[in-house]
Enzyme design. Structure first.
Site, short mmCIF file in Angstrom:
data_model
loop_
_atom_site.label_atom_id
_atom_site.label_comp_id
_atom_site.label_asym_id
_atom_site.label_seq_id
_atom_site.Cartn_x
_atom_site.Cartn_y
_atom_site.Cartn_z
N THR A 38 -6.42 119.54 45.80
CA THR A 38 -7.59 119.21 44.80
C THR A 38 -8.88 119.16 45.70
O THR A 38 -9.89 119.15 45.14
CB THR A 38 -7.04 117.98 44.31
OG1 THR A 38 -6.02 118.29 43.47
CG2 THR A 38 -8.02 117.77 43.35
N THR A 115 -2.48 116.31 47.08
CA THR A 115 -1.71 115.24 47.17
C THR A 115 -0.39 114.89 46.94
O THR A 115 0.55 114.15 47.09
CB THR A 115 -2.56 113.98 46.46
OG1 THR A 115 -2.47 114.69 45.12
CG2 THR A 115 -3.85 113.80 46.88
#
Length: 354
Positions: A38, A115
């Site tokens: 991300t 993540t």
């Protein structure tokens, strides 16, 4: 203002060099290894959904304060969602980072990562990297198109951590939202909040504060294992209410070389799962029992059929406080290449007990 004329003496020249020394000194060098995630995504103008878009160099350029504290050397390893990371990419990543850290001028490495599997990659690297230089994994919960994107802050904090006193010898860490977590203990706990990574009962290692980096403890449960010539296939199977054991049997029959079972509580399953686990262990496939509970250890306590005590007697290994995902990672590295050696329950248990 006084103007000096005439020749500069040797003593005077030495004094000038000494005064200019700090200004002329080379800034510290930090390696940045970009893998994607991300932190490297922006909104696609057509789909309006985040997609991989930025290189590691782009991300570094977006944090101008980095150049004030270090020379950043970027390695573009990949640009993929972290859901794509796994045993097929981890060994090459470990070797690349080890090669970068072998340069005596490199103070440490920052790994930019998504993540979803960030804690798993961190643990794999912590188990395999040879250097004691700091390696910090960072990511972002908000993509680069968001007005309050957290990636730049996390990247800057990672650089500050690497240069801080006490950073060497801490092992691989995950540092987001100012908190420094040890690779073995850290886990993702929230789907979207920037305060997502924590270490449960173990607690954080330290904090990247506004004026300095403060370390409060070290992780004592660390070990280093060699990279195998070939990564074995290790499957992860969850216990669920009404499980019949067929997934355990299928994993073994289709080629799994070891199986991690995500069990309840202290490490408990039902009778059907017990029988399946016992059967595959008897056929030479090691089974590691981990708990799906967030805190606490998997221990062979209960004596009912499927309780941890009966699984231990059937030959299962217990993963202690490792999450099922991380129990699988340790198994990937600790599983002997020799099939007969895999039957040594006690030897594998010793690795998990370290």
């Amino acid at each position: 203002m006084t103007k000096t004329t005439g020749p500069v003496t040797a003593l005077g020249l030495a004094a000038l060099i000494a005064l200019a020394g700090p200004a002329l000194a080379e800034p510290p060098r930090i390696a940045v290894v970009a893998t994607g995630g991300t932190i490297a995504m922006k909104l696609d103008p057509t789909t309006h959904a985040p997609v991989p878009a930025l290189s590691g160099a782009d991300l570094v350029t977006a944090v101008p304060k980095l150049k004030d504290i270090a020379t950043i050397e970027v390695t573009e390893f990949s640009n993929v969602p972290s859901d794509y990371m796994g045993p097929d990419r981890w060994p090459a990543l470990a070797r690349r980072i080890d090669a970068l850290l072998a340069d005596p001028g490199i103070r440490g490495a920052i790994v930019l990562h998504g993540t979803d599997t960030l804690d798993q990659t961190a643990y794999f690297l912590d188990l395999t990297l040879k250097s004691d230089k700091p390696v910090v994994l960072v990511g972002a919960q908000r993509n680069a198109s968001d007005a309050d994107a957290d990636g730049p802050r996390n990247l800057l904090n990672a650089a500050r951590q690497i240069l801080a006193e006490g950073a060497v010898g801490q092992g691989v860490t995950v540092t987001l939202n100012h908190h420094i977590n040890a690779a073995r203990e850290v886990r993702k706990t929230h789907t979207s909040n920037v305060e997502t990574f924590n270490s449960g009962e173990a607690g954080i290692l330290g904090y990247v504060d506004e004026d300095r980096v403060v370390f409060g403890r070290r992780s004592l449960r660390r070990q280093t294992l060699p990279l195998p010539e070939r990564m074995p296939r290790v499957d992860l199977v969850a216990m669920y209410a009404g499980a019949d054991g067929s997934q355990v049997r299928h994993a073994a029959e289709s080629g799994a070389e070891a199986i991690v079972v995500e069990a309840y509580g202290w490490g408990n399953v039902n009778a059907e799962m017990h029988d399946a686990i016992a059967d595959v262990i008897a056929k030479g496939v090691p089974v590691i029992v981990a708990t799906k509970v967030a805190d606490g250890r998997a221990l062979p306590v209960y004596g009912f059929k499927g309780g941890g005590n009966t699984l231990r007697k059937a030959g299962a290994v217990f993963a202690g406080d490792l999450t099922p995902d991380k129990a699988r990672i340790l198994t990937l590295l600790a599983l002997p290449a020799d099939k007969d050696a895999r039957k040594d329950q006690a030897a594998l248990q010793r690795v998990f007990d370290k």
